[in-house]
Design a protein around this motif. Structure first.
Motif, PDB file in Angstrom:
ATOM      1  N   UNK A  16     -18.109   7.762  22.910  1.00 57.77           N
ATOM      2  CA  UNK A  16     -17.139   7.789  21.815  1.00 57.77           C
ATOM      3  C   UNK A  16     -16.015   6.792  22.096  1.00 57.77           C
ATOM      4  N   UNK A  17     -15.275   6.400  21.064  1.00 54.67           N
ATOM      5  CA  UNK A  17     -14.087   5.571  21.307  1.00 54.67           C
ATOM      6  C   UNK A  17     -13.004   6.389  21.999  1.00 54.67           C
ATOM      7  N   UNK A  18     -12.027   5.706  22.583  1.00 59.99           N
ATOM      8  CA  UNK A  18     -10.891   6.423  23.152  1.00 59.99           C
ATOM      9  C   UNK A  18     -10.139   7.138  22.031  1.00 59.99           C
ATOM     10  N   UNK A  19      -9.766   8.388  22.280  1.00 63.72           N
ATOM     11  CA  UNK A  19      -9.147   9.214  21.250  1.00 63.72           C
ATOM     12  C   UNK A  19      -7.848   9.820  21.762  1.00 63.72           C
ATOM     13  N   UNK A  20      -6.934  10.085  20.835  1.00 61.95           N
ATOM     14  CA  UNK A  20      -5.689  10.789  21.146  1.00 61.95           C
ATOM     15  C   UNK A  20      -5.782  12.179  20.526  1.00 61.95           C
ATOM     16  N   UNK A  21      -5.953  13.175  21.371  1.00 60.73           N
ATOM     17  CA  UNK A  21      -6.260  14.502  20.862  1.00 60.73           C
ATOM     18  C   UNK A  21      -5.030  15.268  20.381  1.00 60.73           C
ATOM     19  N   UNK A  22      -3.854  14.663  20.445  1.00 56.16           N
ATOM     20  CA  UNK A  22      -2.682  15.240  19.782  1.00 56.16           C
ATOM     21  C   UNK A  22      -2.707  14.941  18.290  1.00 56.16           C
ATOM     22  N   UNK A  23      -3.605  14.043  17.876  1.00 61.00           N
ATOM     23  CA  UNK A  23      -3.731  13.633  16.476  1.00 61.00           C
ATOM     24  C   UNK A  23      -4.904  14.378  15.856  1.00 61.00           C
ATOM     25  N   UNK A  24      -4.680  15.044  14.737  1.00 54.84           N
ATOM     26  CA  UNK A  24      -5.741  15.849  14.142  1.00 54.84           C
ATOM     27  C   UNK A  24      -6.956  15.007  13.786  1.00 54.84           C
ATOM     28  N   UNK A  25      -6.744  13.817  13.250  1.00 50.61           N
ATOM     29  CA  UNK A  25      -7.891  12.996  12.862  1.00 50.61           C
ATOM     30  C   UNK A  25      -8.799  12.715  14.052  1.00 50.61           C
ATOM     31  N   UNK A  26      -8.216  12.448  15.220  1.00 57.09           N
ATOM     32  CA  UNK A  26      -9.033  12.194  16.402  1.00 57.09           C
ATOM     33  C   UNK A  26      -9.770  13.449  16.850  1.00 57.09           C
ATOM     34  N   UNK A  72     -17.277  15.122  15.123  1.00 57.64           N
ATOM     35  CA  UNK A  72     -18.229  14.685  14.095  1.00 57.64           C
ATOM     36  C   UNK A  72     -18.879  13.347  14.417  1.00 57.64           C
ATOM     37  N   UNK A  73     -18.579  12.782  15.581  1.00 58.64           N
ATOM     38  CA  UNK A  73     -19.004  11.421  15.921  1.00 58.64           C
ATOM     39  C   UNK A  73     -20.508  11.346  16.169  1.00 58.64           C
ATOM     40  N   UNK A  74     -21.166  10.360  15.573  1.00 57.83           N
ATOM     41  CA  UNK A  74     -22.565  10.062  15.891  1.00 57.83           C
ATOM     42  C   UNK A  74     -22.799   8.570  15.667  1.00 57.83           C
ATOM     43  N   UNK A  75     -23.047   7.802  16.753  1.00 57.23           N
ATOM     44  CA  UNK A  75     -23.189   6.346  16.643  1.00 57.23           C
ATOM     45  C   UNK A  75     -24.564   5.938  16.130  1.00 57.23           C
ATOM     46  N   UNK A  76     -24.728   4.638  15.920  1.00 54.92           N
ATOM     47  CA  UNK A  76     -25.950   4.088  15.326  1.00 54.92           C
ATOM     48  C   UNK A  76     -27.009   3.857  16.398  1.00 54.92           C
ATOM     49  N   UNK A  77     -27.642   4.927  16.846  1.00 53.23           N
ATOM     50  CA  UNK A  77     -28.657   4.798  17.900  1.00 53.23           C
ATOM     51  C   UNK A  77     -29.915   4.091  17.413  1.00 53.23           C
ATOM     52  N   UNK A  78     -30.124   4.041  16.103  1.00 49.51           N
ATOM     53  CA  UNK A  78     -31.291   3.325  15.590  1.00 49.51           C
ATOM     54  C   UNK A  78     -31.093   1.815  15.638  1.00 49.51           C
ATOM     55  N   UNK A  79     -29.842   1.372  15.726  1.00 44.24           N
ATOM     56  CA  UNK A  79     -29.535  -0.059  15.798  1.00 44.24           C
ATOM     57  C   UNK A  79     -29.383  -0.503  17.248  1.00 44.24           C
ATOM     58  N   UNK A  80     -28.669   0.286  18.042  1.00 44.16           N
ATOM     59  CA  UNK A  80     -28.410  -0.048  19.445  1.00 44.16           C
ATOM     60  C   UNK A  80     -29.187   0.925  20.329  1.00 44.16           C
ATOM     61  N   UNK A  81     -30.305   0.458  20.849  1.00 41.24           N
ATOM     62  CA  UNK A  81     -31.214   1.329  21.578  1.00 41.24           C
ATOM     63  C   UNK A  81     -30.595   1.899  22.854  1.00 41.24           C
ATOM     64  N   UNK A  82     -29.687   1.134  23.485  1.00 41.75           N
ATOM     65  CA  UNK A  82     -29.131   1.636  24.740  1.00 41.75           C
ATOM     66  C   UNK A  82     -28.223   2.852  24.535  1.00 41.75           C
TER      67      UNK A  82
END
Length: 630
Positions: free
Chosen positions: A304-314, A320-330
């Protein structure tokens, strides 16, 4: 259906709470401990839709057998309004439901709120509007689960320590008081193993009441954690082992939530690894990593990207994070680091023990080899010094080089990765910065791999090799000691430098040239290893340059054609003066090219030999002999 408490509403008098209270509650009035409760010193608004106190409904639905959730609150005081809150993936602030659940009358009120949420909601929480002081105690979230779906869990926490007495004794007492001494169900189903690689703890005095200290010789992190795994296997009743670093701060609530989560995992996630997030010790709301992945170049990266957990959006991004594993196999090459990783004992029985690496890549290789599902949750975490605060060339230039390519040869765990590419980048990086000692460590790590499995399988090889790497690495000195040398030799006063003087770079060729000029000179710089193999590069800003001292820093604009470098490690407040030595560079580069040639010539046989030792080196019998447990 049965109600299972899954998370306490958490307010705690810790360093993290006082530095970043928004991890627990967002308030416009004071919050402080008062007896057996916490005082919300209104009038004010207190939003508990936070990293620790929101319920990750989307993940609990995915991971567990829970059918519904309830929030239990005990409140006393002038509650003007009590709302349930929720947040979706793109929200930056929590939203409240319309119904007001504020209790009426004086005294303590027990309130049970059924959690209402939609498919798009990621987290749910609650918000209190106080007209005056309000006290809160004994509050928690519970899940309603089928009676026959609750798992029997016996959890062992295993931590490995080496001469870090202040950290480990604090964590022992914390666990003994807040986990083993709690009224929660975990107290009767938990034990703690402390593997003392330095044999400096008073094992007899610290052991007892659910804690056992095992004096041990120095076998590194991999050996210490393997010791804990064996103790869990030998116990017979342990179902899950939680591996945790010694030099961390942990909230006991994270351990409690891990245990309760294990009890209600569904069949799909029954053998998942639970991976706690590494938070930044100095900036406690910074979320560095919970799950990592191995890039195609052989670099460890947070999923995941670096996040600031004092911020609700982060907070909602994390859940809810899920990266594009179909594009970047690693991105499919995932692992969980062992600063906080809970592993089912059944997975150890299926996949064997870790590799004896001493430190580095043992946790990544094991996660890559087991290929488990991974479970992460807001509120399950530890606090650790950030990576850039603890750079060690013995680890990064010897251990990382050797262990990555060696582990790949034994277990073939990262098929998308070519570790030779990263090894080549590492040695080039050190050579262009005139760091010849650490460049030689890269060669040594690669060469120890080339020597085959016989050397690696020797009982004390990993320890001796790591100690040798630490002895042979470049030795930077404290800036107070470096100051006079820098004044005498370079005319630079270290005390007058600022952070930007050290960390900024300049364009190759200076500011007056365009992109084409800079591309050409970048290629020339890389091909010639900063003019050390051939050519005579003319520096843009002078023969003496100031660069950053952390090993992975790269400032080609300053380095281009320079002859002398004042190297400043801002994090450790150390430094060194380096001088160009073209002949030494050529010698090391030729040594490395010879190593690469030998590798390519013998690669098939070498990898076959390493692969043949897999069953032996991952066996319990091998490790019991290695750890003198037979």
């Amino acid at each position: 259906m049965k109600q299972v408490k899954i998370a306490n509403v958490l307010l705690e008098g810790t360093r993290q709470f006082f530095m970043v209270p928004q991890l627990y509650v967002r308030a416009d009035a004071p919050v402080r401990e008062k007896g057996d409760s916490w005082l919300l010193d209104g009038p004010g608004t207190f939003d508990f839709t936070t990293f620790f106190n929101a319920l990750s409904v989307q993940k609990y639905d995915r991971y567990t057998t829970a059918a519904s959730y309830t929030l239990h609150l005990e409140l006393n005081g002038d509650v003007k309004a009590l709302y349930q809150t929720h947040a979706e993936a793109f929200d930056y602030s929590s939203r409240t439901l319309e119904q007001n659940f504020a209790p009426e009358g004086e005294g303590w009120h027990a309130i049970d709120l059924p959690i209402q949420y939609s498919e798009s909601d990621v987290i749910c929480g609650f918000l209190i509007e106080a007209a005056g002081p309000v006290r809160i105690r004994n509050s928690y979230y519970a899940a309603s689960v089928p009676d026959d779906s609750i798992r029997d869990v016996e959890l062992a926490l295993s931590t490995t320590t080496f001469k870090k007495e202040s950290y480990i004794t604090h964590n022992i007492e914390l666990v003994r008081e807040k986990v083993l001494g709690s009224n929660d169900d975990i107290a009767g189903h938990f034990r703690m193993f402390v593997i003392d690689n330095g044999s400096t703890l008073d094992a007899e005095a610290l052991s007892g009441n659910g804690v056992t200290v095992f004096p041990n010789r120095n076998v590194g992190g991999s050996g210490g954690f393997a010791y804990g795994m064996i103790k869990a296997l030998d116990a017979g009743d342990v179902t899950n082992i939680l591996l945790m670093d010694d030099d961390v701060e942990v909230s006991p609530e994270s351990i409690k939530r891990t245990y309760q989560l294990l009890r209600i995992l569904n069949n799909e996630y029954g053998e998942a690894f639970i991976s706690g997030a590494m938070m930044n010790h100095d900036d406690p709301d910074v979320h560095w990593e919970d799950v990592g992945y191995m890039t195609e170049e052989g670099i460890y990266r947070p999923y995941k990207p670096m996040l600031h957990m004092s911020v609700l959006h982060d907070c909602v991004v994390s859940e809810s994070f899920h990266p594009a594993t179909d594009v970047y196999q690693d991105l499919k090459q995932k692992y969980a680091a062992w600063w906080y990783c809970c592993i089912p004992v059944s997975m150890i029985k299926k996949n064997g023990m870790p590799l004896p690496f001493f430190v580095r890549f043992d946790d990544a290789e094991y996660g890559l080899r087991c290929k488990p599902r991974f479970v992460t949750l807001n509120g399950i975490c530890i606090w650790h010094d950030a990576f850039n605060m603890r750079y060690n060339a013995g680890v990064e230039r010897y251990q990382t080089v050797r262990n990555g390519i060696l582990g790949q040869a034994i277990t073939k765990v990262a098929p998308s990765t070519d570790f030779l590419n990263e090894i080549t980048k590492n040695i080039k990086l050190e050579l262009v910065k005139f760091n010849y000692k650490d460049a030689e460590l890269v060669c040594q790590g690669f060469e120890d791999f080339l020597r085959g499995p016989e050397l690696f399988l020797q009982k004390d090889f990993s320890e001796m090799a790591f100690m040798a790497a630490n002895k042979n690495k470049e030795r930077q000195v404290p800036l107070a000691k470096l100051r006079q040398q820098a004044l005498d030799e370079l005319g630079i006063d270290v005390n007058r430098l600022c952070d930007d003087d050290v960390q900024r770079d300049i364009p190759l060729g200076g500011y007056e040239h365009g992109k084409v000029y800079n591309v050409y000179h970048t290629q020339l710089f890389e091909r010639t290893l900063n003019g050390q193999l051939y050519g005579d590069l003319t520096p843009t800003m002078g023969q003496v340059q100031i660069i950053e001292g952390v090993g992975w820093s790269y400032q080609p604009g300053k380095l281009y054609g320079a002859n002398t470098l004042l190297v400043i490690n801002v994090q450790s407040k150390t430094g060194i003066i380096r001088h160009r030595d073209n002949e030494r560079c050529k010698e090391i580069w030729q040594r490395f090219k010879n190593d690469v040639e030998a590798y390519k010539k013998n690669k098939i046989q070498l990898e076959s030999d390493f692969e043949a030792c897999r069953s032996k080196v991952t066996s319990v019998d091998y490790w019991k002999d290695y750890l003198d447990l037979n």
